[in-house]
Motif scaffolding. Structure first.
Motif, mmCIF file in Angstrom:
data_model
loop_
_atom_site.group_PDB
_atom_site.id
_atom_site.type_symbol
_atom_site.label_atom_id
_atom_site.label_comp_id
_atom_site.label_asym_id
_atom_site.label_seq_id
_atom_site.Cartn_x
_atom_site.Cartn_y
_atom_site.Cartn_z
ATOM 1 N N ARG A 77 -33.821 27.052 15.855
ATOM 2 C CA ARG A 77 -33.581 25.415 16.444
ATOM 3 C C ARG A 77 -34.179 25.785 17.893
ATOM 4 O O ARG A 77 -35.212 25.461 18.818
ATOM 5 C CB ARG A 77 -31.935 25.335 16.121
ATOM 6 N N ALA A 78 -34.065 26.932 17.958
ATOM 7 C CA ALA A 78 -33.782 27.527 19.477
ATOM 8 C C ALA A 78 -35.511 27.620 20.420
ATOM 9 O O ALA A 78 -35.562 26.349 20.964
ATOM 10 C CB ALA A 78 -33.369 28.953 20.802
ATOM 11 N N TYR A 79 -36.037 27.906 19.097
ATOM 12 C CA TYR A 79 -37.307 28.151 19.394
ATOM 13 C C TYR A 79 -38.365 26.753 18.865
ATOM 14 O O TYR A 79 -38.944 26.958 18.866
ATOM 15 C CB TYR A 79 -38.055 29.400 18.673
ATOM 16 N N SER A 80 -37.710 26.597 18.052
ATOM 17 C CA SER A 80 -38.018 25.090 17.622
ATOM 18 C C SER A 80 -38.425 24.132 18.153
ATOM 19 O O SER A 80 -39.093 23.185 18.850
ATOM 20 C CB SER A 80 -36.931 24.259 16.570
ATOM 21 N N LYS A 81 -37.740 24.084 19.893
ATOM 22 C CA LYS A 81 -38.172 23.529 20.694
ATOM 23 C C LYS A 81 -39.014 23.679 21.591
ATOM 24 O O LYS A 81 -39.939 23.040 22.813
ATOM 25 C CB LYS A 81 -36.931 23.179 22.047
ATOM 26 N N LEU A 82 -39.598 24.404 21.405
ATOM 27 C CA LEU A 82 -40.509 24.847 22.923
ATOM 28 C C LEU A 82 -42.433 24.561 21.700
ATOM 29 O O LEU A 82 -42.528 25.077 20.682
ATOM 30 C CB LEU A 82 -40.590 26.875 22.655
ATOM 31 N N HIS A 83 -42.912 23.936 22.856
ATOM 32 C CA HIS A 83 -44.313 23.017 22.262
ATOM 33 C C HIS A 83 -45.733 24.789 21.922
ATOM 34 O O HIS A 83 -45.378 26.092 23.093
ATOM 35 C CB HIS A 83 -45.147 22.512 22.512
ATOM 36 N N ASN A 84 -46.204 25.072 21.265
ATOM 37 C CA ASN A 84 -46.905 25.771 20.307
ATOM 38 C C ASN A 84 -46.254 26.901 20.708
ATOM 39 O O ASN A 84 -46.888 28.480 20.809
ATOM 40 C CB ASN A 84 -47.804 25.870 22.275
ATOM 41 N N SER A 85 -45.392 27.266 20.049
ATOM 42 C CA SER A 85 -44.949 28.804 20.234
ATOM 43 C C SER A 85 -44.296 28.988 18.388
ATOM 44 O O SER A 85 -44.340 27.785 17.814
ATOM 45 C CB SER A 85 -43.417 28.421 20.538
ATOM 46 N N GLN A 86 -44.888 29.834 17.910
ATOM 47 C CA GLN A 86 -44.303 30.319 16.581
ATOM 48 C C GLN A 86 -43.295 30.872 16.034
ATOM 49 O O GLN A 86 -42.749 31.791 14.897
ATOM 50 C CB GLN A 86 -46.201 31.071 15.474
ATOM 51 N N GLU A 87 -43.374 31.215 17.127
ATOM 52 C CA GLU A 87 -41.650 31.991 17.052
ATOM 53 C C GLU A 87 -40.402 31.520 16.164
ATOM 54 O O GLU A 87 -39.748 32.766 15.344
ATOM 55 C CB GLU A 87 -40.547 32.477 18.451
ATOM 56 N N SER A 88 -40.922 30.428 15.746
ATOM 57 C CA SER A 88 -39.504 29.841 15.066
ATOM 58 C C SER A 88 -39.984 29.973 12.966
ATOM 59 O O SER A 88 -39.342 30.483 12.881
ATOM 60 C CB SER A 88 -39.063 28.486 15.058
ATOM 61 N N ILE A 89 -41.376 30.192 13.231
ATOM 62 C CA ILE A 89 -41.685 30.361 11.816
ATOM 63 C C ILE A 89 -42.118 31.696 11.503
ATOM 64 O O ILE A 89 -41.334 32.029 10.926
ATOM 65 C CB ILE A 89 -43.199 29.723 12.250
ATOM 66 N N SER A 90 -42.062 32.571 12.412
ATOM 67 C CA SER A 90 -42.190 34.271 12.484
ATOM 68 C C SER A 90 -40.477 34.422 12.308
ATOM 69 O O SER A 90 -39.976 35.273 11.301
ATOM 70 C CB SER A 90 -42.049 35.099 13.382
ATOM 71 N N LEU A 91 -39.417 33.862 12.581
ATOM 72 C CA LEU A 91 -38.227 34.193 12.532
ATOM 73 C C LEU A 91 -37.580 33.716 10.608
ATOM 74 O O LEU A 91 -37.175 34.770 10.375
ATOM 75 C CB LEU A 91 -37.354 33.424 13.663
ATOM 76 N N PHE A 92 -38.365 32.774 10.682
ATOM 77 C CA PHE A 92 -37.934 32.760 9.189
ATOM 78 C C PHE A 92 -38.750 32.989 8.583
ATOM 79 O O PHE A 92 -37.738 33.278 7.251
ATOM 80 C CB PHE A 92 -39.008 30.769 8.932
ATOM 81 N N SER A 93 -39.353 33.916 8.871
ATOM 82 C CA SER A 93 -40.417 34.693 7.597
ATOM 83 C C SER A 93 -39.327 35.812 7.592
ATOM 84 O O SER A 93 -39.168 36.604 5.817
ATOM 85 C CB SER A 93 -41.876 34.793 8.047
ATOM 86 N N GLN A 94 -39.023 36.451 8.855
ATOM 87 C CA GLN A 94 -38.221 37.082 9.040
ATOM 88 C C GLN A 94 -36.262 38.022 8.040
ATOM 89 O O GLN A 94 -36.356 38.101 6.806
ATOM 90 C CB GLN A 94 -37.573 37.886 10.023
ATOM 91 N N MET A 95 -36.283 35.900 8.204
ATOM 92 C CA MET A 95 -35.038 35.876 7.471
ATOM 93 C C MET A 95 -35.425 36.018 6.089
ATOM 94 O O MET A 95 -33.811 36.283 5.361
ATOM 95 C CB MET A 95 -34.632 33.900 7.821
ATOM 96 N N LEU A 96 -36.505 35.141 5.626
ATOM 97 C CA LEU A 96 -35.963 35.283 3.856
ATOM 98 C C LEU A 96 -36.008 36.483 3.300
ATOM 99 O O LEU A 96 -35.811 36.832 2.882
ATOM 100 C CB LEU A 96 -37.641 34.724 3.102
ATOM 101 N N ALA A 97 -35.982 37.929 3.770
ATOM 102 C CA ALA A 97 -35.658 39.580 2.988
ATOM 103 C C ALA A 97 -34.243 39.635 3.732
ATOM 104 O O ALA A 97 -34.015 40.383 3.253
ATOM 105 C CB ALA A 97 -36.744 40.129 4.431
ATOM 106 N N SER A 98 -33.414 38.718 4.127
ATOM 107 C CA SER A 98 -31.999 38.970 4.483
ATOM 108 C C SER A 98 -31.151 37.965 4.201
ATOM 109 O O SER A 98 -29.977 38.374 3.253
ATOM 110 C CB SER A 98 -31.570 39.172 5.364
ATOM 111 N N SER A 99 -31.248 36.572 4.171
ATOM 112 C CA SER A 99 -30.457 35.919 4.335
ATOM 113 C C SER A 99 -31.500 35.110 3.768
ATOM 114 O O SER A 99 -32.495 34.404 3.440
ATOM 115 C CB SER A 99 -30.324 35.241 5.654
ATOM 116 N N PHE A 100 -30.436 33.476 3.441
ATOM 117 C CA PHE A 100 -30.613 32.175 2.438
ATOM 118 C C PHE A 100 -31.129 31.524 3.269
ATOM 119 O O PHE A 100 -29.513 30.500 4.181
ATOM 120 C CB PHE A 100 -29.943 31.373 1.009
#
Length: 670
Positions: free
Chosen positions: A116-139
């Motif tokens: 959520r914090a990174y989703s507020k930043l424009h031109n940042s793909q960190e939220s997308i990167s974190l989501f991909s990492q999340m799929l390996a351990s959390s739902f």
């Protein structure tokens, strides 16, 4: 550990920043100074302290104490610390804690906090990167998808958004209000209205944000009729939806409808205009030259004590300037306590379109003295002012200093303005050399600008050369270049060459935009086209125009038929230039207003030489007749005739301000 539901574990989240929907998540309490009792640093005490959202210095103390007493392995404390850092916008400290999270499997709540914090930043793909990492351990849950889709709306393309929307459908979350809103908003940002509509139709629950997001998508794509249909269906309209609709009309150059929509909003009385609405309405007034309505909006702002933000002030300056009231624009500008680059840019542009290039240069110098750095649009306005005022030396200095003095790399638009400056001043060969030395490929607009200069200075040889460049670039088959070259040859009487060019142009000539003129009379916008016959009073207007042009001859007006690009008789040529839209608008204005009323006309194309001469002559003659009318009235008063004494003051006042009246009457704008 106690199992809690997804909704309950988010109960301390701040409200969604991207949604006007009916979310019930509570806001973060306002930070306050608290006294930290470290005598008993047990987890429960620290929890209570963190719950009060301490300011950063106190938070750092608590954070240090957590590690000092070996509580860093307490995952709930770490989660609270992350939440507190994010509430203070200290993303780096929160990320450090997240990366060292004590549990190997961080809960979904923590992942959501960071995404959520990174989703507020424009031109940042960190939220997308974190989501991909999340799929390996959390739902991921519905909140995760809401935040990551919001982040996708800030990317340069919709690719990631489409992928995540597919996962939303696969996980059966498409009907969720927040997830659906985020998906519609994402598609609307990229003007993918078909996809946005599909999501909209599948949602079982909708709120104001749902409707407004789809409305914004239609407006952005220019599908203004579909936007109107959706707007009429909306069960509840808020200030955002009205702003989207009004700005959508302005963006599609349907300014009369924008003003009508604004009036409907005021009549309905359920929503008060916000900054976005007022800026759009003032922009519509500026494009139409609707001074009366623009002044009314200004009075409304003052009467309702709406804050004069820099955006509103900038829009007011622009409106007054484009409506012919440059002095009023300057009054607004001078009252700004602290001016920014947008205020200065609007004032410089206003002076430029009034042909007051020297004043524009002076305001630019004042801007630099106040340490306000110009942007690219500021330089464009200044170069235009120099071009229309023939300030070749000043304009050249500004253009050549752009990068070295203000760090602005010249774009093709700046080269276009500089070439226009040189061309208008007759430096055709120099302008041609500038084009050849440009670091980017010159576009067709630049070549047409120089071709227009060739027409002004009657240089057929260079004009033919430039026309060949235009043909090479004009892959869409437009004919503006040939039309300009044809007009150049027509002005020199080379009718055989004109016939050749006209044969090449053929029926494509109809692609060119016809001339439109607008005039505001008693708050109503009237539109005219060249050779217009659609106005309900057109017969009276044409009769009035004939009378006015005869009177204009007393002011030195002689019909200039050199602009007519067909080999016609002189009488037919005069008739052709008589029917131009601005002349019809002038005649309508004179027959529809009281003597002495300022007439302001806005046109979508540049005024031809004949209309320009006619406007000056009409203004001169009408002002002379008006001054004589005032003198006759005062003579009657002095002779004790039938006029009331209170009117004497009125006529004397008008007579004393005759110079002002003459100045106003000369404001015809192209």
């Amino acid at each position: 550990m106690k199992v809690i539901t997804a909704r309950s574990k988010f109960k301390h989240f701040p409200s969604f920043p991207f949604s006007s929907s009916s979310t019930t998540l509570s806001a973060i309490p306002k930070p306050s100074l608290i006294r930290i009792p470290f005598d008993h640093p047990i987890p429960q005490t620290l929890f209570q302290l963190l719950k009060q959202r301490p300011q950063l210095p106190q938070l750092k103390q608590i954070h240090g104490r957590v590690f000092t007493v070996a509580l860093s392995s307490h995952s709930s404390l770490t989660t609270s610390l992350i939440n507190c850092y994010l509430s203070l916008k200290d993303l780096n400290s929160a990320r450090t804690l997240f990366d060292g999270y004590p549990s190997s499997l961080a809960p979904t709540l923590v992942w959501n906090l960071m995404i959520r914090a990174y989703s507020k930043l424009h031109n940042s793909q960190e939220s997308i990167s974190l989501f991909s990492q999340m799929l390996a351990s959390s739902f991921p849950d519905n909140y995760t998808f809401t935040f990551v889709l919001t982040s996708c709306s800030h990317q340069i393309s919709s690719l990631h958004g489409e992928i995540f929307h597919g996962l939303v459908v696969k996980n059966g979350l498409e009907s969720n209000l927040f997830v659906g809103n985020a998906a519609i908003n994402m598609y609307a940002v990229f003007a993918r209205t078909g996809d946005a509509r599909k999501v909209f139709d599948h949602m079982s629950e909708r709120d104001a944000f749902t409707w407004t997001s789809l409305l914004r998508g239609y407006a952005k794509r220019g599908e203004i009729n579909k936007a109107c249909e959706l707007f009429d269906e909306m069960p509840l309209r808020n200030e955002v939806s009205w702003a989207v609709m009004i700005s959508g009309f302005v963006g599609c150059d349907r300014n009369i409808e924008a003003l009508g929509c604004f009036h409907d909003m005021l009549y309905e009385g359920k929503v008060k205009p916000n900054e976005a609405i007022l800026v759009s309405v003032l922009s519509a007034c500026a494009h139409l030259g609707a001074l009366d309505q623009g002044k009314w909006v200004h009075k409304y702002i003052d009467a309702t004590a709406i804050s004069l933000t820099n955006n509103i002030v900038t829009a007011l300056i622009d409106m007054y300037a484009k409506c012919g009231k440059i002095d009023r624009a300057n009054q607004v500008f001078c009252r700004i306590p602290k001016r920014d680059v947008f205020n200065y840019t609007s004032m410089i542009n206003g002076l430029s379109i009034h042909g007051r290039g020297k004043d524009a240069v002076q305001v630019f110098s004042q801007m630099l003295m106040e340490n306000v750095m110009p942007n690219g649009i500021t330089i464009l306005g200044l170069l235009n002012g120099c071009s229309h005022s023939g300030l070749v030396e000043e304009g050249s200095s500004v253009f050549l200093r752009m990068e070295s003095s203000w760090g602005i790399t010249p774009k093709i638009e700046h080269y276009g303005c500089y070439i226009d400056l040189l061309g208008r001043a007759g430096h055709l060969e120099k302008a041609y050399e500038v084009i050849r030395s440009m670091p980017m490929q010159p576009d067709i607009v630049i070549w047409r600008s120089l071709l227009s200069a060739c027409k002004i200075h009657r240089d057929v040889k260079l004009g033919e050369q430039i026309a060949r460049h235009i043909e090479l670039l004009d892959h869409n088959g437009h004919t503006e270049g040939k039309v300009l070259l044809s007009n150049l040859n027509a002005s020199l009487g080379k009718w055989e060459r004109v016939a050749e060019l006209r044969h090449l142009i053929g029926e494509k000539r109809n692609q060119c935009s016809p001339g439109h003129s607008w005039i505001e009379v008693n708050g109503v916008i009237n539109e005219f086209r060249v050779a217009d016959r659609s106005h309900p009073r057109i017969a009276q207007i044409r009769e009035k125009l004939g009378e006015v042009l005869k009177r204009a001859q007393l002011g030195g007006y002689i019909s200039n038929t050199s602009q007519v690009s067909f080999d016609l008789s002189e009488e037919d040529k005069e008739q052709a230039v008589t029917n131009h839209s601005e002349k019809l608008a002038v005649a309508f204005g004179l027959m529809s207003t009281e003597p002495g009323t300022s007439i302001r006309i806005v046109k979508n194309l540049r005024t031809c030489d004949d209309c320009h001469s006619a406007m000056k002559a009409i203004s001169k003659v009408i002002c002379s007749e008006y001054r004589q009318l005032l003198r006759d009235a005062i003579s009657l008063l002095n002779n004790g005739k039938h006029l009331m004494a209170r009117k004497e003051e009125h006529y004397v006042l008008l007579l004393e301000s005759e110079e002002t009246q003459m100045h106003n009457s000369q404001k015809f704008h192209a």
